[in-house]
Write a protein that holds these residues in place. Structure first.
Motif, PDB file in Angstrom:
ATOM      1  N   PRO A   1       0.798  -1.235   0.000  1.00  0.00           N
ATOM      2  CA  PRO A   1       0.000   0.000   0.000  1.00  0.00           C
ATOM      3  C   PRO A   1       0.826   1.278   0.000  1.00  0.00           C
ATOM      4  O   PRO A   1       0.346   2.322  -0.457  1.00  0.00           O
ATOM      5  CB  PRO A   1      -0.839  -0.124   1.276  1.00  0.00           C
ATOM      6  N   HIS A   2       2.070   1.203   0.482  1.00  0.00           N
ATOM      7  CA  HIS A   2       2.911   2.405   0.499  1.00  0.00           C
ATOM      8  C   HIS A   2       3.191   2.922  -0.910  1.00  0.00           C
ATOM      9  O   HIS A   2       3.557   4.084  -1.092  1.00  0.00           O
ATOM     10  CB  HIS A   2       4.233   2.107   1.215  1.00  0.00           C
ATOM     11  N   LEU A   3       2.991   2.070  -1.915  1.00  0.00           N
ATOM     12  CA  LEU A   3       3.245   2.494  -3.291  1.00  0.00           C
ATOM     13  C   LEU A   3       2.235   3.541  -3.765  1.00  0.00           C
ATOM     14  O   LEU A   3       2.475   4.216  -4.765  1.00  0.00           O
ATOM     15  CB  LEU A   3       3.211   1.286  -4.234  1.00  0.00           C
ATOM     16  N   MET A   4       1.116   3.691  -3.052  1.00  0.00           N
ATOM     17  CA  MET A   4       0.146   4.709  -3.469  1.00  0.00           C
ATOM     18  C   MET A   4       0.741   6.108  -3.349  1.00  0.00           C
ATOM     19  O   MET A   4       0.301   7.044  -4.028  1.00  0.00           O
ATOM     20  CB  MET A   4      -1.147   4.596  -2.657  1.00  0.00           C
ATOM     21  N   HIS A   5       1.790   6.255  -2.517  1.00  0.00           N
ATOM     22  CA  HIS A   5       2.439   7.558  -2.396  1.00  0.00           C
ATOM     23  C   HIS A   5       3.219   7.915  -3.654  1.00  0.00           C
ATOM     24  O   HIS A   5       3.606   9.077  -3.838  1.00  0.00           O
ATOM     25  CB  HIS A   5       3.376   7.570  -1.184  1.00  0.00           C
ATOM     26  N   GLN A   6       3.468   6.922  -4.518  1.00  0.00           N
ATOM     27  CA  GLN A   6       4.202   7.171  -5.754  1.00  0.00           C
ATOM     28  C   GLN A   6       3.273   7.454  -6.931  1.00  0.00           C
ATOM     29  O   GLN A   6       3.736   7.793  -8.022  1.00  0.00           O
ATOM     30  CB  GLN A   6       5.097   5.973  -6.077  1.00  0.00           C
ATOM     31  N   LEU A   7       1.972   7.327  -6.723  1.00  0.00           N
ATOM     32  CA  LEU A   7       1.018   7.642  -7.775  1.00  0.00           C
ATOM     33  C   LEU A   7       0.979   9.155  -7.978  1.00  0.00           C
ATOM     34  O   LEU A   7       1.129   9.924  -7.024  1.00  0.00           O
ATOM     35  CB  LEU A   7      -0.381   7.157  -7.393  1.00  0.00           C
ATOM     36  N   ASP A   8       0.766   9.577  -9.218  1.00  0.00           N
ATOM     37  CA  ASP A   8       0.588  11.015  -9.388  1.00  0.00           C
ATOM     38  C   ASP A   8      -0.800  11.370  -8.861  1.00  0.00           C
ATOM     39  O   ASP A   8      -1.667  10.492  -8.707  1.00  0.00           O
ATOM     40  CB  ASP A   8       0.777  11.450 -10.842  1.00  0.00           C
ATOM     41  N   PRO A   9      -1.048  12.637  -8.527  1.00  0.00           N
ATOM     42  CA  PRO A   9      -2.319  13.019  -7.897  1.00  0.00           C
ATOM     43  C   PRO A   9      -3.553  12.569  -8.670  1.00  0.00           C
ATOM     44  O   PRO A   9      -4.538  12.126  -8.074  1.00  0.00           O
ATOM     45  CB  PRO A   9      -2.218  14.547  -7.822  1.00  0.00           C
ATOM     46  N   ARG A  10      -3.516  12.669  -9.999  1.00  0.00           N
ATOM     47  CA  ARG A  10      -4.688  12.276 -10.781  1.00  0.00           C
ATOM     48  C   ARG A  10      -4.933  10.774 -10.682  1.00  0.00           C
ATOM     49  O   ARG A  10      -6.069  10.322 -10.552  1.00  0.00           O
ATOM     50  CB  ARG A  10      -4.493  12.658 -12.251  1.00  0.00           C
ATOM     51  N   LYS A  11      -3.856   9.981 -10.738  1.00  0.00           N
ATOM     52  CA  LYS A  11      -4.000   8.534 -10.621  1.00  0.00           C
ATOM     53  C   LYS A  11      -4.527   8.165  -9.233  1.00  0.00           C
ATOM     54  O   LYS A  11      -5.296   7.207  -9.095  1.00  0.00           O
ATOM     55  CB  LYS A  11      -2.670   7.849 -10.890  1.00  0.00           C
ATOM     56  N   PHE A  12      -4.133   8.928  -8.227  1.00  0.00           N
ATOM     57  CA  PHE A  12      -4.650   8.678  -6.873  1.00  0.00           C
ATOM     58  C   PHE A  12      -6.155   8.940  -6.833  1.00  0.00           C
ATOM     59  O   PHE A  12      -6.914   8.189  -6.207  1.00  0.00           O
ATOM     60  CB  PHE A  12      -3.928   9.562  -5.850  1.00  0.00           C
ATOM     61  N   GLU A  13      -6.604   9.996  -7.500  1.00  0.00           N
ATOM     62  CA  GLU A  13      -8.038  10.280  -7.580  1.00  0.00           C
ATOM     63  C   GLU A  13      -8.771   9.118  -8.251  1.00  0.00           C
ATOM     64  O   GLU A  13      -9.860   8.715  -7.815  1.00  0.00           O
ATOM     65  CB  GLU A  13      -8.279  11.571  -8.364  1.00  0.00           C
ATOM     66  N   GLU A  14      -8.170   8.584  -9.312  1.00  0.00           N
ATOM     67  CA  GLU A  14      -8.775   7.453 -10.015  1.00  0.00           C
ATOM     68  C   GLU A  14      -8.846   6.228  -9.104  1.00  0.00           C
ATOM     69  O   GLU A  14      -9.818   5.464  -9.136  1.00  0.00           O
ATOM     70  CB  GLU A  14      -7.980   7.137 -11.279  1.00  0.00           C
ATOM     71  N   LEU A  15      -7.806   6.035  -8.310  1.00  0.00           N
ATOM     72  CA  LEU A  15      -7.789   4.916  -7.362  1.00  0.00           C
ATOM     73  C   LEU A  15      -8.938   5.046  -6.371  1.00  0.00           C
ATOM     74  O   LEU A  15      -9.682   4.083  -6.136  1.00  0.00           O
ATOM     75  CB  LEU A  15      -6.450   4.887  -6.611  1.00  0.00           C
ATOM     76  N   VAL A  16      -9.087   6.213  -5.787  1.00  0.00           N
ATOM     77  CA  VAL A  16     -10.161   6.426  -4.812  1.00  0.00           C
ATOM     78  C   VAL A  16     -11.522   6.222  -5.463  1.00  0.00           C
ATOM     79  O   VAL A  16     -12.420   5.588  -4.884  1.00  0.00           O
ATOM     80  CB  VAL A  16     -10.056   7.833  -4.191  1.00  0.00           C
ATOM     81  N   ALA A  17     -11.680   6.730  -6.684  1.00  0.00           N
ATOM     82  CA  ALA A  17     -12.948   6.562  -7.395  1.00  0.00           C
ATOM     83  C   ALA A  17     -13.263   5.083  -7.604  1.00  0.00           C
ATOM     84  O   ALA A  17     -14.401   4.641  -7.415  1.00  0.00           O
ATOM     85  CB  ALA A  17     -12.891   7.294  -8.739  1.00  0.00           C
TER      86      ALA A  17
END
Length: 243
Positions: free
Chosen positions: A117-133
């Protein structure tokens, strides 16, 4: 980068925190009056008048009628004051004109994040938004992301399926490093946006955590705002690490 057809876990019911019914704060004041708005924000009338004055809206009293323009002006002020961005909320177009459906988070990535799960810190902000969605969608919600070029104070527009009223929620996503906690200003801004759009719930979801003041503000506001941090995301991801 076309869509990759993959199976995914069976959609479950929405999380408990999304199932909470909308509760309007009881008020003796006329609806849409400044005093009524103050009651919904859970702040004293005098404090709200002061905030409006700081935003350039003067000559208001507790009996003044507060419309969309008043609220939007106040929100613009709060965003300029508390959020580091050159953009302010000024889009009055219908929500349907400002959203786009995003399905680019595939099952393979979810499995990797479930194990690391720590790899989510390496996602760019937009990809993080997509992950949450995607996580919200897999938990029984109908979700869309706002377009990249718009900043309306939230990233995700969602509806909770399985409830007659189909409650609406707005979510703001913050992909922060672990040491960078989300502050109280973000909580206040998201609550203001939630009130402005008359949404049932405002969510702040981060890959880090929240400051003590942010948590206190959530407690003060009540169940109109929910905070979800790294540990919550990790819990949501666990379902993808099966088999």
């Amino acid at each position: 980068m076309g869509l990759q057809k993959t199976s995914k876990p069976t959609t479950t019911e929405a999380p408990d925190f999304l199932m909470q019914p909308f509760r309007e704060v009881p008020s003796i004041h006329p609806r849409d009056s400044l005093a009524f708005f103050a009651d919904q924000l859970r702040i004293p009338v005098a404090e709200l008048i002061t905030q409006f004055q700081s935003a350039g809206v003067i000559n208001l009293s507790e009996h003044s009628f507060i419309d969309y323009e008043h609220k939007s002006t106040l929100l613009d002020f709060l965003k300029r004051k508390h959020i580091t961005t050159s953009q302010i909320f000024e889009d009055k177009a219908p929500l349907a004109n400002r959203i786009e459906i995003v399905h680019s988070i595939n099952l393979e990535l979810l499995k990797v994040l479930a194990r690391q799960p720590h790899l989510m810190h390496q996602l760019d902000p937009r990809k993080f938004e997509e992950l949450v969605a995607r996580l919200l969608e897999d938990n029984g919600c109908e979700v869309t992301l706002t377009k990249r070029t718009r900043d309306g104070g939230y990233d995700i527009f969602g509806r909770i399926k399985g409830i007659i009223a189909s409650p609406v929620f707005l979510a703001e996503c913050k992909r922060y490093s672990p040491e960078n906690k989300v502050g109280v200003e973000v909580i206040r801004s998201v609550f203001a946006v939630t009130e402005l759009h008359r949404a049932n719930l405002g969510l702040v979801i981060t890959s880090s955590s929240f400051t003590k003041d942010a948590i206190k503000e959530k407690v003060r506001i009540g169940d109109r705002i929910e905070l979800k941090e790294f540990n919550d995301l990790n819990s949501w991801l666990n379902r993808y690490d099966r088999g």
